[in-house]
Enzyme design. Structure first.
Site, PDB file in Angstrom:
ATOM      1  N   CYS A 134      -0.793   2.086  11.952  1.00  0.00           N
ATOM      2  CA  CYS A 134      -1.706   2.611  10.948  1.00  0.00           C
ATOM      3  C   CYS A 134      -2.478   1.785   9.957  1.00  0.00           C
ATOM      4  O   CYS A 134      -3.672   1.830  10.043  1.00  0.00           O
ATOM      5  CB  CYS A 134      -0.724   3.376  10.005  1.00  0.00           C
ATOM      6  SG  CYS A 134       0.707   2.689   9.395  1.00  0.00           S
ATOM      7  N   HIS A 247      -2.391   4.672   2.907  1.00  0.00           N
ATOM      8  CA  HIS A 247      -2.543   3.673   2.648  1.00  0.00           C
ATOM      9  C   HIS A 247      -3.911   3.040   1.909  1.00  0.00           C
ATOM     10  O   HIS A 247      -5.007   3.753   2.193  1.00  0.00           O
ATOM     11  CB  HIS A 247      -2.435   2.799   4.087  1.00  0.00           C
ATOM     12  CG  HIS A 247      -1.285   2.683   4.689  1.00  0.00           C
ATOM     13  ND1 HIS A 247       0.080   3.229   4.005  1.00  0.00           N
ATOM     14  CD2 HIS A 247      -1.027   2.391   5.994  1.00  0.00           C
ATOM     15  CE1 HIS A 247       0.954   2.906   4.908  1.00  0.00           C
ATOM     16  NE2 HIS A 247       0.326   2.554   6.093  1.00  0.00           N
TER      17      HIS A 247
HETATM   18  C1  2RA Z   1       4.475   1.389   7.929  1.00  0.00           C
HETATM   19  N1  2RA Z   1       2.922   0.741   9.583  1.00  0.00           N
HETATM   20  O1  2RA Z   1       3.550   1.779   6.997  1.00  0.00           O
HETATM   21  C2  2RA Z   1       4.422   1.284   9.191  1.00  0.00           C
HETATM   22  C3  2RA Z   1       4.685   2.425   9.951  1.00  0.00           C
HETATM   23  N2  2RA Z   1       4.144   2.657  11.407  1.00  0.00           N
HETATM   24  O2  2RA Z   1       5.560   0.880   7.440  1.00  0.00           O
END
Ligand code: 2RA
Length: 339
Positions: A134, A247
């Site tokens: 991601c 994120h």
């Molecule tokens: C996280 N990228 O955010 C990882 C999840 N796949 O922990």
């Protein structure tokens, strides 16, 4: 005619988002098999006004299935991905199990769709396409349009990663801990060994011998594979922050050719899957809440890197929904390319 689908890990956060995205995008399918672990087998779920019974994943789950979406962890993908391929299915795998396999395309549809051009449905030969991590997807959705224009030589990424990346249980723990702390109670720490509410900490992925954690090395290695440039310099610091499902990433870019901030802003305004939120007068820039449950990645704080000469550097700030574009939407967009 429309493909038959199977979803492995349908009860998880990403599995559930697969269903939302399939519906939102009116993805054409003739049937869907809802697959999960023994724990969920037999439960009912309703999707698009149809009642489904969740089935336990087994090696016969893929007979006659054209596209299988996997989001049930690396070990499940490793065990059942090859079985699905042997049945002639095309697998879109959200785990990290096969991402760096040289025969496996690692695809962001807006970035490198050509990497999967040789894969066709119902060809009699199954295949596997890997969905990038991601934080890689969110980063490259913003960096790629600029890279195409002025060629990125070096990228420095600092991530601020949401609870959803660690799964639905981590989101529940963040919610619980926040309530407990506000009530003066000791926070319940089961998923993470430390307090998460009102705190930030280095990403929970294992730390490697080079001092980077696995999440950071995914960004480094996946960027090189997706951009097909093994020389590009990438470094990253990944941090877990008390945010539910989107994120945020601070990205510093050094280019081979000069790229001024207004040209960069125009390029990003025209980029697919990107929205520019860059209002200095009102200090309005991307936030995790503003991108949550949305498809687009938001970019702002677009400015010349004053530490570099001659417009060869830019700093940007990016936010993207980790469950949607960071996982489920990207995988469904890959499936759309197969139609
Ligand atoms: C996280 N990228 O955010 C990882 C999840 N796949 O922990």
């Amino acid at each position: 005619d429309a493909p038959s689908l199977a979803i492995v890990g349908v009860t998880g956060a990403v599995g559930q988002e697969f269903l939302s995205v399939l519906s939102d995008r009116a993805f054409p399918y003739q049937s869907i098999r809802m697959l999960a672990s023994k724990r969920s087998a037999g439960k009912h779920l309703t999707f698009e006004d149809k009642d489904y019974i969740i089935e336990e994943l087994n090696q016969d789950s893929f007979n006659g299935i054209d596209i299988v979406l996997f989001s049930a962890g690396g070990s499940i993908s490793k065990e059942f991905g090859p079985i699905a391929i042997d049945h002639g299915s095309v697998v879109v795998d959200n785990s990290s199990a096969f991402r760096m396999d040289e025969n496996v395309p690692l695809v962001i549809p807006e970035v490198n769709p050509d990497a999967m051009a040789h894969i066709k449905l119902r060809s009699g030969k199954g295949a596997l396409i890997a969905n990038p991590n991601c934080s890689t997807i969110i980063c490259l959705m913003a960096a790629t349009p600029l890279h195409r224009h002025a060629k990125v030589m070096r990228m420095v990424v600092s991530t601020y990663q949401a609870a959803s990346g660690a799964g639905a249980a981590a989101m529940e723990e963040l919610d619980l801990q926040t309530r407990e702390v506000l009530q003066g109670k000791q926070p319940t720490c089961k998923i993470f060994k430390q307090q998460y509410a009102f705190n930030i900490f280095s990403h929970n992925a294992p730390v490697l011998s080079n001092g980077y954690n696995e999440e950071e090395m995914k960004l480094v290695k996946e960027t090189r594979k997706i951009w097909n440039d093994m020389n590009i310099k990438v470094t990253a610091t990944c941090i877990r922050v008390p945010v539910m499902r989107a994120h945020a990433e601070s990205i510093n870019l050094q280019f081979e050719k000069p790229l001024d901030e207004s040209t960069a802003r125009d390029i990003l305004k025209r980029a697919a899957g990107v929205v520019v939120i860059d209002d200095r007068a009102s200090n309005h820039f991307p936030t995790p809440l503003e991108v949550s449950n949305k498809d687009d990645v938001a970019v702002g704080r677009i400015r010349q890197d004053l530490s570099q000469d001659g417009n060869h550097g830019l700093d940007i700030f990016v936010c993207g929904d980790q469950i949607r574009k960071g996982a489920a939407l990207n995988a469904i967009q890959i499936a759309e390319i197969l139609l």
